[in-house]
Design a protein around this motif. Structure first.
Motif: not given
Ligand code: GRF
Length: 208
Positions: A13-18, A90-91, A111-113, A179, A183
Motif C-alpha cells: 500500500g501507501g508505504g509510510t512504514n517503508l 511493512a503493510g 509491524i502490527h498496529p 503510526m 510504528e
Molecule cells: C500499518 O498500519 C502497519 O502496521 C500494517 O499495515 C499498515 C501499513 O501502512 N501492517 P503503510 O503502507 O506502511 O503506510
C-alpha cells in the motif's frame, strides 16, 4: 562486522512504514542493514514510488487468486537474485505459508498496529484493528514488531510500544496516532536490531 545485511521490504500500500525505514537509514539510525529491494504484490502501490524516489530497486510480484506455492516461489527467486538476507513486512497484505517462513527463521519481521495478542491474527489488519480496539473500549493500544512464523501475528515479539486512546477517536485518527507514536519509531529500531544480529552471525539464510 563483515558487511551490511541486505534487506527486502515487502509492501502492498501507501508505504509510510517503508518511508520511516528509508528515512532512518538516511539518518544513520540503521547502519547494520541496507534496503536493497522493495517488493510489492500490487502494481499501483504508492510504496513503489517511494522506493523509486530513493533509488531503491523494486519488483512487482502479483498473487493470482487461490495461488500460494507459485507466488512464493516467485518471491523466493527474486530474493535469491538480489542476495537478500532479511525481509521486513511493512503493510504487506499477503499471508506467507509455513513453507516460506520456515526458510527464513528469525529473518522476517512484521509491524502490527496493536499490542499483540490483542486485536491480531487472520483477518485483523489495517483499519479493522483500530475499529476493534475502539469497539472493545480499551484505553491503551499500540504497535508490535515481531518475527514472522507460520501463525499470523504469532511469532516472537521484538518490540512493543503503547499508545493512549483519546475521547472522540475514530479508527482513522487512532491509526494515525499509532503510526506516529509507535510504528514509525519501532520498525526502524527493530530493523537495526535484527540486521545487526544477522550481520554479526554472518550466516546466509537468504540463499537457501
Ligand atoms: C500499518 O498500519 C502497519 O502496521 C500494517 O499495515 C499498515 C501499513 O501502512 N501492517 P503503510 O503502507 O506502511 O503506510
Amino acid at each position: 562486522m563483515d558487511s551490511k545485511t541486505k534487506i527486502a521490504v515487502f509492501v502492498s500500500g501507501g508505504g509510510t512504514n517503508l518511508q520511516a525505514l528509508i528515512d532512518a537509514e538516511k539518518a544513520g539510525k540503521i547502519t547494520s542493514g541496507e534496503i536493497v529491494l522493495v517488493v510489492s504484490d500490487k502494481e499501483d502501490a504508492y510504496a513503489l514510488e517511494r522506493a523509486k524516489n530513493n533509488g531503491i530497486k523494486t519488483a512487482v510480484i502479483t498473487k493470482k487468486k487461490g495461488e500460494q506455492e507459485d507466488f512464493e516461489n516467485r518471491l523466493l527467486a527474486v530474493l535469491a537474485e538480489n542476495g537478500i538476507q532479511m525481509i521486513i513486512l511493512a503493510g504487506f497484505m499477503c499471508i506467507l505459508s509455513a513453507a516460506f517462513t520456515s526458510k527464513w527463521p528469525k529473518r522476517i519481521i512484521n509491524i502490527h498496529p496493536s499490542l499483540i495478542p490483542s486485536f491480531c491474527g487472520k483477518g485483523c489488519y489495517g483499519l479493522h484493528v483500530h475499529e476493534k480496539a475502539l469497539a472493545y473500549g480499551v484505553k491503551v493500544t499500540g504497535a508490535t514488531v515481531h518475527f514472522v512464523n507460520e501463525i499470523p501475528d504469532g511469532g516472537e515479539i521484538i518490540f512493543q510500544k503503547a499508545v493512549e486512546i483519546e475521547d472522540g477517536d475514530t479508527p482513522e485518527i487512532l491509526q494515525r496516532r499509532v503510526m506516529e507514536q509507535a510504528e514509525w519509531i519501532l520498525l526502524p529500531r527493530a530493523a537495526e536490531k535484527v540486521a545487526k544480529e544477522i550481520a554479526e552471525k554472518g550466516d546466509n539464510y537468504g540463499h537457501l
